[in-house]
Write an enzyme that holds these catalytic residues in place. Sequence first.
Site, PDB file in Angstrom:
ATOM      1  N   GLU A  37      -5.490  -4.276   8.232  1.00 52.21           N
ATOM      2  CA  GLU A  37      -6.890  -3.807   8.274  1.00 52.21           C
ATOM      3  C   GLU A  37      -7.496  -4.059   9.644  1.00 52.21           C
ATOM      4  O   GLU A  37      -7.335  -5.139  10.214  1.00 52.21           O
ATOM      5  CB  GLU A  37      -7.692  -4.554   7.200  1.00 52.21           C
ATOM      6  CG  GLU A  37      -8.754  -3.709   6.567  1.00 52.21           C
ATOM      7  CD  GLU A  37      -8.169  -2.530   5.806  1.00 52.21           C
ATOM      8  OE1 GLU A  37      -8.210  -1.402   6.359  1.00 52.21           O
ATOM      9  OE2 GLU A  37      -7.663  -2.710   4.693  1.00 52.21           O
ATOM     10  N   ASP A  78      -5.663  -0.477  13.254  1.00 47.11           N
ATOM     11  CA  ASP A  78      -5.223   0.848  13.722  1.00 47.11           C
ATOM     12  C   ASP A  78      -5.921   1.299  14.995  1.00 47.11           C
ATOM     13  O   ASP A  78      -5.435   2.218  15.653  1.00 47.11           O
ATOM     14  CB  ASP A  78      -5.285   1.911  12.610  1.00 47.11           C
ATOM     15  CG  ASP A  78      -6.689   2.353  12.241  1.00 47.11           C
ATOM     16  OD1 ASP A  78      -7.649   1.608  12.503  1.00 47.11           O
ATOM     17  OD2 ASP A  78      -6.822   3.455  11.686  1.00 47.11           O
ATOM     18  N   GLY A 131     -17.237   6.842   0.277  1.00 49.23           N
ATOM     19  CA  GLY A 131     -17.772   5.595   0.806  1.00 49.23           C
ATOM     20  C   GLY A 131     -17.230   4.363   0.110  1.00 49.23           C
ATOM     21  O   GLY A 131     -17.779   3.274   0.246  1.00 49.23           O
ATOM     22  N   GLY A 190     -14.198   3.079   0.608  1.00 54.27           N
ATOM     23  CA  GLY A 190     -13.082   2.497   1.354  1.00 54.27           C
ATOM     24  C   GLY A 190     -11.751   3.109   0.956  1.00 54.27           C
ATOM     25  O   GLY A 190     -10.688   2.575   1.267  1.00 54.27           O
ATOM     26  N   SER A 241     -11.117   6.384   1.631  1.00 55.22           N
ATOM     27  CA  SER A 241     -10.873   7.447   2.593  1.00 55.22           C
ATOM     28  C   SER A 241     -11.112   8.860   2.074  1.00 55.22           C
ATOM     29  O   SER A 241     -10.304   9.769   2.289  1.00 55.22           O
ATOM     30  CB  SER A 241      -9.453   7.320   3.140  1.00 55.22           C
ATOM     31  OG  SER A 241      -9.491   7.645   4.481  1.00 55.22           O
ATOM     32  N   SER A 249     -13.252  10.685   3.404  1.00 52.73           N
ATOM     33  CA  SER A 249     -13.505  11.494   4.609  1.00 52.73           C
ATOM     34  C   SER A 249     -12.199  12.091   5.126  1.00 52.73           C
ATOM     35  O   SER A 249     -12.137  13.279   5.448  1.00 52.73           O
ATOM     36  CB  SER A 249     -14.211  10.672   5.691  1.00 52.73           C
ATOM     37  OG  SER A 249     -13.441   9.563   6.083  1.00 52.73           O
ATOM     38  N   ASP A 266      -6.101   6.679   8.338  1.00 51.00           N
ATOM     39  CA  ASP A 266      -6.526   7.387   7.126  1.00 51.00           C
ATOM     40  C   ASP A 266      -5.983   8.808   7.079  1.00 51.00           C
ATOM     41  O   ASP A 266      -5.482   9.267   6.044  1.00 51.00           O
ATOM     42  CB  ASP A 266      -8.058   7.422   7.045  1.00 51.00           C
ATOM     43  CG  ASP A 266      -8.657   6.035   6.930  1.00 51.00           C
ATOM     44  OD1 ASP A 266      -7.894   5.071   6.739  1.00 51.00           O
ATOM     45  OD2 ASP A 266      -9.888   5.924   7.049  1.00 51.00           O
ATOM     46  N   TYR A 270     -18.871  -1.314  12.466  1.00 49.34           N
ATOM     47  CA  TYR A 270     -17.497  -0.888  12.714  1.00 49.34           C
ATOM     48  C   TYR A 270     -17.289  -0.667  14.217  1.00 49.34           C
ATOM     49  O   TYR A 270     -16.337  -1.169  14.814  1.00 49.34           O
ATOM     50  CB  TYR A 270     -17.212   0.393  11.926  1.00 49.34           C
ATOM     51  CG  TYR A 270     -15.794   0.899  11.997  1.00 49.34           C
ATOM     52  CD1 TYR A 270     -14.867   0.560  11.020  1.00 49.34           C
ATOM     53  CD2 TYR A 270     -15.382   1.718  13.037  1.00 49.34           C
ATOM     54  CE1 TYR A 270     -13.564   1.031  11.073  1.00 49.34           C
ATOM     55  CE2 TYR A 270     -14.084   2.191  13.100  1.00 49.34           C
ATOM     56  CZ  TYR A 270     -13.187   1.848  12.113  1.00 49.34           C
ATOM     57  OH  TYR A 270     -11.905   2.321  12.168  1.00 49.34           O
TER      58      TYR A 270
END
Length: 368
Positions: free
Chosen positions: A17, A20, A107, A109, A111, A113, A157, A209
């Site tokens: 985590e 990346d 939202g 976690g 992914s 998106s 992701d 972030y």
Amino acid sequence: MTEGVWAAPGRVNLIGEHTDYNDGLVLPFALPHTVVATAARRSDGVLRLRSANEPGGAVELRVRDLAPGHGPRGWTDYPAGVHWALSTAGHRLGGADLSFESAVPAGAGLSSSAALEVATALALNDLYGLGLDRPGLALLCRRAENEYVGAPVGIMDQTASACCTAGHALYLDTRDLSRRPIPLDPGAHGLTLLVVDTRVRHAHSGGEYAGRRAGCEAAAVALGVPALRDIGPAGLPDALERLPDPRARALVRHVVTENARVERVADALVSGALPAVGPLLTESHTSLRDDFRVSCPELDLVVESSLVAGALGARMTGGGFGGSAIVLTESVGAEAVTAAVESAFASASYEPPVIFAAKASEGARRLA
Ligand code: ADP
Ligand code: MG
């Protein structure tokens, strides 16, 4: 008129985590939950976007006007950004009708998106015969999210959604983008991997972030390495001594130890020593909570309450500040662990979490 239907999954990151964007290692797997895109070409240069998960009906954009920072801001930035990234990379494509329907909670976690981007990219790639391969599509999806949406995310992701295979996690080296499927079938070992969506919603594009990412980049510059990936466990004590700022030291400690944990989890999976993964998940959580400081009380409560109930290990997954945690438990104890987490949330007056058993599923594909 419909020309085809494509699906792209959300993902769970087993471990690795906030590595990346440090050129590090990650180990995600695809969920059975997908974003489904129903699509057709249009000859009038219009990109018409609709999502069953978003109120407000269809949005129409002219493809020649697509540019970062122009037009409406919001969920349409993800598919519009993918179209823009493909065109900007020199691919010739016209308008399209794209209708989305998603089972990936947004939202959380997990992914959603990237699933939205990869479903879009796969549809446009096939409709316009662009001939791009999965890793190439993932790179353009990341570009869309970085430059069009404005979220400084890494490559995990999109690669997970595009490239994962059923029954496997994907060991991905985010520096050279080499990939290796690693068998992941907890059920075959009498184990269950639970996903616990705390329903606390984060915003990745938010400052936290970006702040962690900037902190890592500044620490790499201070240490004279291209990325924190270049500090191995053996070099950690020296690196820590050279950083005067305790916050920078904590960021570096997380990234270096987390990369090492990805290797150890991958080794445990390959050798069939699945229970050994548990404590490594918990170590990852402690590091994310105390050193990287991206957890939140709800995520910490999932980890604490599941461990007390006998889980083998647990950690937050995804960017943090809410979203989901994963819990590795013996299957016989999964119900007790689920009940313990639900009861801890009720006692704390938190919203009830959504808990389900995760199964490593296939990556993006054409359905029809
Ligand atoms: P995550 O990727 O962890 O789910 P993000 O904040 O990166 O969280 O992405 C969530 C955003 O993606 C949502 O706020 C929304 O703009 C967009 N999104 C995700 N799924 C859909 C969907 N099915 N329809 C429309 N927009 C979506
Ligand atoms: Mg996301």
